[in-house]
Structures are given as structure tokens and as C-alpha cells.
Design a protein around this motif. Structure first.
Motif: not given
Lengths: 296, 334, 324, 329
Positions: D225, D228-229, D231-232
Motif C-alpha cells: 500500500r 502504491r501511495a 505512486g509506483v
């Protein structure tokens, strides 16, 4: 989570029905279609094998021309290289497979759970010692070791079961140990000690039942592996020579596969179906015990 | 002036084994540049879902944003393409999480994890990114940043890991920082350090913060404005002082009154008086009815509470039928 | 007859660490170091500290759920550490525990009625029929309904499970209950319910609590005396009134300054005075001198060389070279 | 440095394990019914009295048990695995000529099954309820339930008569005996394909299951998470952040599987006439040529020990937590 949860007593609140984790899992299992299919197939196979063992006839008897193709001359599955009826073989050949599979699995589960439970619960030198023994058994190539055991003590249903059981337990032991290590740290285990439970009770009455779900799943898979093991040994000609088994049928006919495909194909399918149905049941149990996996 | 972030009537649904449940319903708030909005409530009230919705990280399936809008600098984020959201995440909106222990990838060095965030959004070389990562670690108060950058997460304490998370979140100077219970897993002395750091960063960077917490003390210390959530809805919203001192919703009042607060009077008492209680628990989402979700626990509930109360009442809004907006203490209002 | 229920003297607990390599000298994690305290009958002693301070280990060692390395634990004048395992097991009826995590404290496979009844069965208290009666009585005592006895733990909320834990702890009428952070896993609203319940039970049944918490607000509400722990030692040991009014140890001061409070408003421009920095040292390599010296704003050369001893008047002892 | 010390410790431990394997061998021969000398001589027909006497002298069978054990251990330690009286050759030489083929087969099957299994697992984990996931779980359940020797036979029937693109027997074609490295290698590779694939099927099923579960687990982890947070991109989340962690349990299992791989190889070699230790073991068992069988047991165990050390090293490389704390698993 259940419906009504008030911390203060509410006399008119409806009485909630008790739902045990086990019955919840059973309900999940029954809703799982592949698992139910696996159960049905397995029960049918079991019925056939029991019928075959009782009324199947003599599978070693030569009854017709060798390598009669399936369906010809009234032989549904044809005959093998000696002219033995494959139907009879298929009917009677399941019993040793299933008996050895089940008893070997049972042996390995009993050994594995005992060793894993002691190692995981007591830790320290007990754990070190028992895990060294486990590692030792994992270093030995299992099938080879089982072959040696069987030949040394002459092949029979008993030696096969014993040999297979003795080489298969380390996985169960590791799993049991891991579960015990995990659960041992939980507060309800400390709570059990705090209210005066003895070690024996904590091991078998508190920790083991909570470790059971993964162990049951693994036990189911162990049965599948044990069946494959038995088939492998019989295929190599190391099963009980006086009992026809599916693996033995494949092994006996394997020199002639390019002339006749059926004597090896059908017993293989029988073994496959047995193991497949067992592992469907195992998968279903796994899903039933871990509903989280499904909701993700 | 338009708000930096404007959330309007946000509705989020999840499909569960009880059918579709509404995790967020009609959530609206706005965030101005440089301010801190505190979102407070018990667990299961939808605080974290709100944060994930803004980040575009609602796990789908099973979740989905079924209505409402999220505007960031005027740009609609609901329904935006994943690629666009991805570029906003980490660059314009940073996020830090509750569990610093598990929020960093255990197999990569912390310096590399910070540098990755920089490399993703800025056109710099690897060495430059690594250099900036070390500078950031210094900014967030990590001693010996150059050697700590080569450490793996498990070699750092909880507080240090949360600092690394903050360094990562601010690496691209975001306009919004979402902090989801950033100190819940930490000890109080470390929590104080992290709060001080966050306020320092807000002053230096001018970043707007959405601070999600269950702790009214954290709200007092960190927030300019507060949104109180209950069962997926916002039930009260306003300036922090207004809410802490003159809470309008019975739930908010209860939440404040039940804290065993440090108080010289209590400490001196021979036997402190019992704490205020809110009876019962937050209802599970799948059992929400049409009316006020708090009615079952509320001692002021009456017939009207079978209808959902709307959030209304100017700068200090309350969603309660029993609430009569008195003279608003608007003296210091925005 | 004294009214001291529990008297702990010089209690130390250490855990062996895995050897770095074969035949390397064993290293130990010193979780609790020379801790002494006493608890009066019917009162509550709070053990406060941050994670890793050894407060839980101290309490668990005091009732032999963790094996102490050194020290003595006198319970009603009898040294618990000298009892045989079976004697200790029987003594457990007087020593009960309420755990922190309501989700793991109850065996998920047992019905909650059986969970509350189990101590009575194991320690063979009363007749089977009287046990059944007792369980029903306990359920109503902690605010649960008797018809919920047949349910399983997963059918209850966190707060209700904590009530079940409390009922189990009360079952044998114990003299001492160790409360290991009983409310830290609960939401604030539920926390208040449980704290009030614990208070009410103490008043009604005359219970004695050894209460572990990291939350000073909770401690202030419930405890009569407080021992502040840091890295396995008690650094300040005082009555509630004097501890909160005049904290003497810099660490206690720091804890009080760090604790969240509704009065410290951002809107009022509140700024905290410099709080302690960094993290506690490792309990494996304990530094010489005062364990807090590395983080202490008042630390002097003396503090880094000589460890201070806990001393001072009854009700306000402190282990600091420069107490406030 | 630390790693070097670790390898050394593992090697010493491996030697200790091997010591017990040898002791077990010794016990097995003594447990077998009948005169040990006759057991050792095996089923070679017409055993002469002289030969039996020679065996008795060589193994010290007329001396106390401890002396016998000592003689046996000494022999093994000096690389003498005994003599196969059937082939009239030192066992070490017999095994030496076969061990390469088995290692080739086992490694090929291991690599093939891990690669395919991980790919299948990763793709099915992305959408645990999607069609890919369903297909993968059917394949892995089926693969798991197939008796490996039977699969081999079915493939032989298929490729021998219907689609003759792969040779179904042996390791090299007779005509390729001496025509340069490249064509020799190609020829072996073609022969290798079917046995390796057959063997890989069972393990493929297990790796696919395991990596699916492990990947689903990891994709739900907090650090994913976090990735993802910040920006991957999703592909990078999966292949960099998640896979590196998801691979760890697979490595553990891969190490534990080597014993089973060797067992499977035994059956597969027999089916495909692959000239490895498996066929030798099978033939020797049927002839009751115990010195050879036990020699194979020793060498097979040694292979597992070495494989375990190698996987442990791989694990240490992949997981920094193990490296610094020095703990094992």
C-alpha cells in the motif's frame, strides 16, 4: 460478527444462536462446489474399491487373449499383456492403494504431530533435538529410502505402509511445530496457565484444537501423497507381489505401451481420480477454514 | 478562493458476504492550503476509507466509489484514469500510515525506498535522488542519515521508521499529507516527537494535513478543524476549539467526556469520579438502518431519530435532530 | 496482621539470546532488573512505562507466568518462587490475569460459559452444580446475559470479550488480579465502560489490582500508587497524588508532557517544551550509569557513570541523581 | 565475512548429518534378515565361500559391532562406498558415471517448475477470483494429483507414435556420439525435455499454489500500500515490491523439495531410461545389490544437504532480516 452486541444487558434482546468455528467451516465446505464434487467422486471410488475387494474376483487369472482392446469381446477395459481382465484388476487394485495410503498417512500424521507438538511447545533443547531428527529424515531421498526399507523387509502391505509413513512425517512435524510456536504465544495459552492448566492439557486440549485446521488440510494432502507413493512403489515392483494394485498394473504393462495403451492408461486414471478427489477435498477444507482468503 | 481539496457527498460501497454495504455515505469536507483537518471517530467509522478514497486506493473489487466527487485543485479525481492518479500520489498527495513496522518494504534499504519516491516523480539522476533522500532523512530528524540510509527497516526503531515514512511522503513537497493514525502504534514520548515533527514540516513546507485519529488529545494538539465521523457519516464538523469546547452531537460529547484525561483535580481526588460512558458499540455496517446510526446508543433519541439527520448549521455543523444551534461562537471564524 | 498482599523484592528477569556463533558467550536480554514494590490489600498499584520497559514481564514474573532469574515474591507472606509447580498451580486460584488483547485472550474453540467455568474445574472449586451457578452469577456481575454463555468468543465485540476475560479472572475469587493493559486495545468509548467496571468490581469485591498501562490518564483514574518503569527498572515510585502533582524523575516529567491532552491546543499556539529525543537503549547492552541518561535533558557526567538508586521518602521515591 | 562463517557452520552441520546417514546405512544392513555378508554380496547367484570370507574380512564382520561400524565409517570417509559384487566394480565409480545425468535432470526440473510456477502464481494472484486464477488452480490441482511415472508413460505414448518431435528414451542418440559440443548439447537438451517436463509438472503445481498464496498475502501487505501511495506503477509494485517478498517462502520450500525431486527423478529416470542414479538404484534394488543402493542413498542425501546449503544462502541474500540477525528461518 453477530447481530446484537450491547455491552449492557438488555433483557428483551433476542437470544443469538451459538455458531462454533467448526460448524461455520463445515457450512462453508458444503457451499464449495469443487470440494463437494471431490467428496462425491471419492465416495464413489471408495464404494467401487470396497465392492471390488469383496466381489472383484481374481485379478491374476488369465481369461482371454492378451492385449484385447477395450470394448472388444465383452471386456470393457480390455485385457493386459498376459490376457488378464483389466476390469477385474481395476476393481481389486484400489484396495491396497487406499489401505496403504490411508495407514501410511495415519502413521506419518501421528508421528509428525507428536514430534512437532513437543518441539513447538517445549522449545529449547527439546526443539533443537527433535528438529535435528526431522531434518535428518528430510535429507534422505524419501522414495529411495522407502524402497530400501521395503526390499530389506520384503514387500507387503504392512512394510509399504510403514516405509511410506516413516518417510513422510517430517512435513507434518514442521507444520505442527510452526503452529504450536505461533499459538503458544497467544494470550489464551498464558490464560490457561494462569488458571492452573497443566502442560498436557495446554498441549492437547488448548493448542492442538486450534492448530487443527491447517493440520487437517495437510493430512488430507498427506493421504494423496501417500497414495502416489504406494503407486510408485508398486509400479517399481516393490508392492506386495500377491496383491494386485493399480501401480503394479502400470508397472507390469509398461514394456508394451507402444503396442497397447490401455493397460497402463486406465489404472493411471484411477490413481489420478483418487488423488484428485482427495486434493479437492483438501482445497475445500482449506477454503472453509480460511474464509479470509476467499473474501479478498 | 477554491479549496485545495474538496470532497462532496462521497459514497463508498463494499461488496461483502452480507451483500453490499455502504462504508461511506454523504461525506463532504474541504481542506485549505496549509491547514490541518482532523478526522476523528472510533474504529470502523470510515476514517481510513475516507483517506484511501482520496488517494484513489480503495481496493476494487470489493470496494468502489459509487457517488460523489473529490476535487483536488479543481480537478475531479473520481473516475480519473489510474495513470493520472498515480502521478498525483506521492507527488501532490503524500500519505503516512498507522503501522511503521509493516509499512516499509522489509527487503529494501530505507534510503532506496525514499529515493524511489523521488525518482518516480522528479527528473533527477539516481545519485541525486540518493543524496536528496539523505537530506530528507536529516530534515525529519534521523541522526547519522548517511549511514542510516543504508539500513533495512528492521534495523530501525518504530519512531525512526515513522520518520522514514514521513521523509518519503514529503519527498516531492506534496500539497496534501494524509496521516492515518500516524502515532497509534508508537509510545507517547515518540508520539510527541512525531507530532512536533509534523507541525514543523507544516510550517516549513506549508503542506495541508488530513490527520486521522481516534484520539481527541491528538486533535487538540494538531488540528485546526475537525470532522467527527460515525458509522460512515460525518456527524459534526467545525473549528477544533468549537468542537472540543462546545460539541453539538451527543456522540462527540460522549467521546470527549469518556476520556480519562490528565487533570490536576482528578489526580488530587481520593477516588476519582466514574468516567462518562457511551453505552453499546458502533453498529456493524451491514446492519445500518435508515435513521440516525447513533440513536440506539443515544440518551436523547426521540421519534424523529428514525430519519437520518442532515449535517447542517454553518461553520459548526451538526447532524442531530436534538441539536439546537445556539449562538455560534463565530468570533474567530474563518 | 499486615495489609500487604504482595511484596516483590529484587526481582530480575533475563532471557537468553541465541548465540551469535557456536560456543560464543551467551548474551542475555535483561528485561527486569532488581525491581521491588509492594501492593496493599484492596488497592491498585500501577506499573507505567513505554513498550520494552519491562512492565508486563515484571507483573508476569511476579505471578510466575514468566520465570524470574532472581528475587523473591511474597504473596500473603509466602514466597511464590519457592513453591513446587503443583503448589504453584493450586495457588493460582488467588492470582488471576486480565489480558490486553480481547481477540487472543479467549480460546476461540470454547464456548464462553466454559471459558469462565474452566478455572473452577481445573482448580476443583465447588461442586459441578455450584460452578454452573457461579458462572451465571459472574456473567451478570460483569454485565453480560446468562443466555450468552453458549456462544463462542468470535460472536462478541472487543469490549464484551474483555468482560468475559474479567469474569474468568474473578471466577476463583482471587486476592490479586494482574491487569495487563486491559483497555489499550479498545476504543475510547468502550475503554470507559471497562474502566468503570473494574472500578466498580474493586469497590464491591475488595479486589487488589496490579495494573499495567502505558496511558497515564488511565493510571490516574484507577491507581493508588504508581511505579514508573524504564528499561527494566523502577525510576519513580510514588502515590498517585504526588506523582501527578510533582513528578520528580525527568522521565516521568517527559511522559506527562508527551501525553495527549485536550488542553494543549494548536489554536492557542501550544508548543511543547523540548521532549526527550531518541529511543531507549537496547536491553541487551545496558549502558553503565543511568539508563535514561542518553535521552535526559538534565544528564551530567555523573549520570553516565553511576546508576542512581531508587530512594526517597515513602510515597515519593525516585532513582535520579538530580530529582526535581 | 559473516556469510563465510555461516557457510562453514552449515558445512560442518552437513557433515554431521551425513555421518548419521552412514550410521543409518550400517544399521539397515544389520537389520536385514540373514547373514550380513550374504546381504552385502547381494543377489549375484553362486556366491563362493571365498568371496563371503573376503567380505567378512573386509567389513570386519567377525569382530564386535563397534569395530564393524568404525571400519565402515572409515571406508566411507576415504571415499570408498564399497564394491558392487554384481557389476564387480567400486560403487563410487558406478555412481560417478551416473550422478551427472541425475543432477542435470533435477536442476532442469527445478528451474522449469519454479519459473513456470511463479509466473502462474503471480498472474493468478493479481485477480484471485478471475478466470486466469481459476485455470491456474485447476492446472495445479491436476498436476498435483498426477502419478509422475504415469504422466511420463502417457507422454511417451504421445510423443513416440503421434507427435515424434522429442526422443522418448535415453540421454543421447547413438549417432551423436562424437559430433562436437554444440550438437551434443542440443541432442541432450532434446532428450532432457520430456523427463524434465514430466518431473516439473508435480512441482510446478506446488510452486504455482504456493506463489499464488504468498503473492495474495504480500499484495495485501502494508508496504505494498505504501508503494502504491507513493505512486509506483502497478507492474513495478508487483514485480519489484511484492515479488521480492513473495519469493521468500518459495525459496524455503524449494530447499525442502530437493529430497522429493530426487525421489521423483528416480521414477522418471526409470520410465525414460535416463542413465542416472535412479535407473541404477532401481536395477540394483531388483538385484539386491545393497552396496550400490546404499551408496546411492548416501550420495542422494549428500546432494540434498548441498542443495539445502545453497538455498539457505539464496535465502540470506534475498532476506536482509536473516542476514543481520543470523537466525535461521
Amino acid at each position: 460478527m453477530s447481530a446484537t452486541q450491547h455491552s449492557t444487558p438488555a433483557p428483551d434482546a433476542p437470544v443469538v444462536e451459538a455458531v462454533s468455528p467448526l460448524s461455520e467451516a463445515f457450512r462453508m465446505f458444503r457451499r464449495n462446489r469443487p470440494a463437494m464434487a471431490g467428496t462425491v467422486v471419492f465416495l464413489i471410488l471408495l464404494a467401487i474399491v470396497i465392492y471390488g475387494a469383496l466381489y472383484g474376483g481374481d485379478p491374476f487369472e488369465i481369461v482371454w487373449a492378451p492385449q484385447t482392446p477395450p470394448g472388444e469381446d465383452g471386456f470393457v477395459f480390455g485385457t493386459d499383456y498376459l490376457g488378464r481382465n483389466l476390469l477385474t484388476g481395476l476393481l481389486t487394485g484400489g484396495a491396497p492403494t487406499m489401505v496403504v495410503g490411508a495407514s501410511a498417512a495415519a502413521l506419518s500424521i501421528v508421528i509428525g504431530i507428536t514430534i512437532g507438538a513437543f518441539a513447538g511447545y517445549f522449545g529449547g533443547w527439546v526443539d533443537t533435538l527433535l528438529m535435528r531428527v526431522t531434518e535428518f529424515f528430510q535429507v534422505l531421498p524419501a522414495l529411495l529410502f522407502a524402497m530400501v526399507l521395503v526390499t530389506l523387509f520384503s514387500p507387503s502391505l504392512l512394510t509399504s505402509s510403514f516405509a511410506i509413513g516413516i518417510v513422510m512425517w517430517p512435513q507434518t512435524a514442521r507444520l505442527t511445530r510452526a503452529e504450536f510456536l505461533k499459538i503458544r504465544e497467544l494470550e489464551y495459552v498464558t490464560a490457561a496457565r494462569a488458571i492452573g492448566a497443566r502442560d498436557r492439557r495446554i498441549m492437547w486440549r488448548v493448542i492442538l484444537p486450534n492448530a487443527l485446521p491447517p493440520l487437517i488440510v495437510s493430512a488430507t494432502l498427506t493421504v494423496g501423497v501417500a497414495i502416489l507413493f504406494e503407486a510408485g512403489l508398486s509400479f517399481l515392483g516393490l508392492g506386495d507381489p500377491n496383491t494386485m494394485s493399480w501401480g503394479m498394473m502400470i508397472g507390469a504393462n509398461r514394456e508394451y505401451i507402444l503396442d497397447a495403451w490401455w493397460p497402463v492408461t486406465f489404472p493411471g486414471i484411477a490413481i489420478f481420480l483418487t488423488v484428485f478427489s482427495v486434493s479437492l477435498i483438501g482445497d475445500g477444507l482449506n477454503d472453509a477454514f480460511n474464509p479470509k482468503m476467499r473474501e479478498r | 478562493m477554491a479549496a485545495l481539496l474538496e470532497v462532496t457527498d462521497l459514497k463508498v460501497e463494499f461488496s461483502t458476504r452480507y451483500g453490499d454495504v455502504t462504508a461511506l455515505d454523504g461525506v463532504s469536507f474541504s481542506l485549505d492550503e496549509g491547514e490541518t483537518l482532523g478526522v476523528v471517530g472510533e474504529s470502523g467509522c470510515g476514517k481510513s476509507i475516507t483517506a484511501l478514497a482520496v488517494m484513489g486506493l480503495i481496493p476494487a473489487p470489493p470496494g468502489r466509489i459509487s457517488a460523489g466527487s473529490i476535487r483536488f485543485q479543481g480537478e475531479e479525481l473520481v473516475g480519473a484514469r489510474e495513470g493520472r492518479l498515480r502521478r498525483l500520489r506521492g507527488r501532490d498527495i503524500g500519505m503516512i500510515f498507522q503501522e511503521p513496522m509493516t509499512s516499509l518494504n522489509p527487503v529494501f534499504r530505507v534510503g532506496d525506498q525514499i529515493a524511489e519516491a523521488i525518482l518516480l516523480h522528479q527528473d533527477v539522476s539516481r545519485t541525486e535522488a540518493a543524496k536528496r533522500a539523505i537530506e530528507l532523512m536529516k530534515t525529519v530528524g534521523i541522526p547519522e542519515p548517511a549511514s542510516r540510509a543504508r539500513a533495512y527497516p528492521h534495523e530501525l526503531s518504530g519512531g525512526m521508521r515513522q520518520r522514514v515514512m514521513i521523509a518519503m511522503a514529503i519527498s516531492c513537497r506534496p500539497k496534501v499529507l494524509i496521516a492515518d493514525e500516524p502515532t497509534t502504534a508508537l509510545d507517547v514520548t515518540v508520539q510527541a516527537q512525531i507530532f512536533d515533527l509534523m507541525r514543523q514540516i507544516q510550517e516549513d513546507y506549508g503542506v495541508a494535513i488530513i490527520m486521522i485519529t481516534h484520539d481527541m488529545g491528538a486533535i487538540a494538539e494538531m488540528a485546526d478543524r475537525v470532522a467527527v465521523m460515525y458509522a460512515g457519516r460525518m456527524i459534526e464538523e467545525g473549528r477544533a476549539d468549537a468542537i472540543l469546547d462546545h460539541a453539538g452531537h451527543p456522540y462527540t460529547q460522549g467521546l470527549i467526556a469518556c476520556i480519562p484525561a490528565l487533570d490536576p483535580e482528578v489526580a488530587a481526588a481520593d477516588r476519582p469520579p466514574p468516567l462518562a460512558e457511551i453505552p453499546g458499540i458502533v453498529p456493524p455496517l451491514h446492519l445500518l438502518g435508515k435513521g440516525c446510526a447513533f440513536a440506539a446508543r443515544c440518551d436523547r433519541a426521540f421519534a424523529a431519530c428514525t430519519d437520518m439527520p442532515a449535517l447542517k448549521g454553518g461553520p459548526h455543523a451538526v447532524a442531530c435532530h436534538a441539536h439546537e444551534p445556539q449562538q455560534q461562537p463565530t468570533a474567530g471564524g474563518a | 496482621m499486615t495489609d500487604t498482599l504482595l511484596d516483590v523484592r529484587g526481582l530480575s528477569v533475563r532471557f537468553a539470546m541465541p548465540r551469535a556463533r557456536p560456543f560464543a558467550p551467551r548474551r542475555y536480554l535483561h528485561a527486569v532488573r532488581e525491581v521491588s514494590f509492594s501492593l496493599r490489600r484492596g488497592r491498585t498499584l500501577g506499573l507505567v512505562g513505554e513498550s520494552g520497559s519491562g512492565k508486563t514481564t515484571t507483573a508476569m514474573a511476579a505471578i510466575r507466568l514468566v520465570s524470574p532469574w532472581q528475587g523473591s515474591v511474597l504473596f500473603e507472606g509466602q514466597d511464590l518462587l519457592r513453591l513446587t509447580p503443583e503448589q504453584m498451580r493450586l495457588q493460582r486460584r488467588n492470582l488471576q490475569v486480565i489480558f490486553q488483547d480481547p481477540y487472543s485472550a479467549l480460546n476461540p474453540r470454547d464456548r464462553v460459559g466454559a471459558i469462565v467455568r474452566e478455572p473452577l474445574d481445573l482448580l476443583e472449586i465447588g461442586t459441578p452444580d455450584s460452578r454452573t451457578e457461579r458462572v451465571a452469577e459472574l456473567f451478570s456481575l460483569v454485565g453480560l446475559r446468562a443466555d450468552q454463555m453458549a456462544l463462542f468468543p468470535h460472536q462478541f465485540s472487543g469490549g464484551q470479550r474483555q468482560r468475559i476475560s474479567i469474569a474468568r479472572a474473578l471466577a476463583t475469587n482471587p486476592g490479586l488480579i494482574v491487569c495487563d493493559e486491559p483497555v489499550s486495545a479498545l476504543d475510547v468509548a468502550i475503554q470507559a465502560q471497562i474502566l468503570n467496571l473494574l472500578r466498580r468490581l474493586q469497590d464491591e469485591l475488595g479486589l487488589s489490582y496490579l495494573f499495567i498501562s502505558h496511558d497515564l490518564g488511565v493510571v490516574q483514574f484507577l491507581c493508588d500508587d504508581v511505579a514508573v518503569m524504564y528499561l527494566g527498572q523502577i525510576v519513580e515510585y510514588a502515590s498517585r497524588q504526588s506523582l501527578f502533582a510533582t513528578p520528580r524523575h525527568p522521565y516521568t516529567r517527559a511522559l506527562l508532557d508527551s501525553a495527549p491532552s485536550l488542553e494543549r491546543r494548536k489554536s492557542a499556539g501550544y508548543r511543547r517544551e523540548a521532549v526527550v529525543s531518541g529511543d531507549p537503549p537496547s536491553p541487551v547492552n545496558i549502558p553503565p550509569g543511568c539508563a535514561f541518561a542518553g535521552r535526559c535533558p538534565k544528564a551530567a557526567a555523573l549520570c553516565r557513570q553511576t546508576a542512581p538508586i531508587l530512594q526517597g521518602p515513602q510515597g515519593q521515591a525516585v532513582a535520579c541523581h538530580f530529582p526535581a | 565475512m559473516q556469510t563465510l562463517g555461516y557457510i562453514l557452520r552449515r558445512l560442518i552441520y552437513g557433515v554431521i548429518l551425513m555421518f548419521f546417514v552412514v550410521v543409518l546405512n550400517f544399521i539397515l544392513i544389520r537389520l536385514a534378515p540373514g547373514d550380513p555378508a550374504e546381504v552385502i554380496a547381494g543377489d549375484m547367484g553362486g556366491i563362493t565361500k571365498e568371496l563371503l570370507a573376503e567380505i567378512r574380512a573386509q567389513y570386519g564382520l567377525d569382530q564386535p559391532m563397534t569395530t564393524q561400524l568404525w571400519i565402515y565409517l572409515h571406508q566411507i570417509a576415504t571415499g570408498n562406498l564399497g564394491v558392487s559384487y554384481y557389476f564387480d566394480q567400486p560403487v563410487s565409480k558406478l555412481i560417478g558415471s551416473r550422478v551427472g545425468a541425475t543432477i542435470l535432470l533435477v536442476l532442469a526440473a527445478q528451474v522449469l517448475s519454479i519459473l513456470l510456477g511463479v509466473v502462474m502464481g503471480v498472474f493468478s494472484a493479481r485477480k484471485p477470483n478471475g478466470p486466469v486464477s481459476a485455470i491456474v488452480s485447476v492446472i495445479s490441482t491436476v498436476g498435483y494429483a498426477l502419478p509422475v511415472f504415469w504422466t511420463g508413460i502417457m507422454l511417451i505414448i504421445l510423443f513416440a507414435s503421434w507427435i515424434p518431435v522429442f526422443p522418448v528414451e535415453g540421454m543421447v542418440s547413438a549417432r551423436h556420439a562424437a559430433t562436437g559440443w554444440l550438437s551434443y548439447g542440443w541432442d541432450v537438451a532434446r532428450h532432457l525435455f520430456l523427463p524434465a517436463f514430466t518431473l516439473a509438472i508435480i512441482f510446478l503445481a506446488q510452486y504455482a499454489r504456493l506463489s499464488r498464496a504468498s503473492m495474495i498475502d504480500v499484495l495485501g501487505a502494508d508496504y505494498v500500500r505504501t508503494a502504491r501511495a507513493k505512486g509506483v506503477p502497478e507492474m513495478r509494485v508487483i514485480f519489484k515490491h511484492a515479488l521480492r517478498n513473495a519469493i521468500l517462502p518459495i525459496l524455503t520450500v524449494a530447499g525442502l523439495q530437493f529430497g522429493n525431486l530426487i525421489s521423483g527423478a528416480l521414477l522418471v529416470e526409470t520410465v525414460f531410461n535416463w542413465p542416472g542414479m535412479g535407473t541404477l538404484a532401481f536395477d540394483s534394488i531388483l538385484r539386491r545389490d545393497y552396496p550400490t543402493v546404499l551408496g546411492i542413498l548416501i550420495i542422494g542425501s549428500a546432494m540434498v544437504v548441498v542443495a539445502n546449503i545453497v538455498t539457505d544462502l539464496g535465502y540470506r541474500l534475498a532476506d536482509p532480516r536473516i542476514r543481520t540477525t543470523g537466525g535461521r528461518r
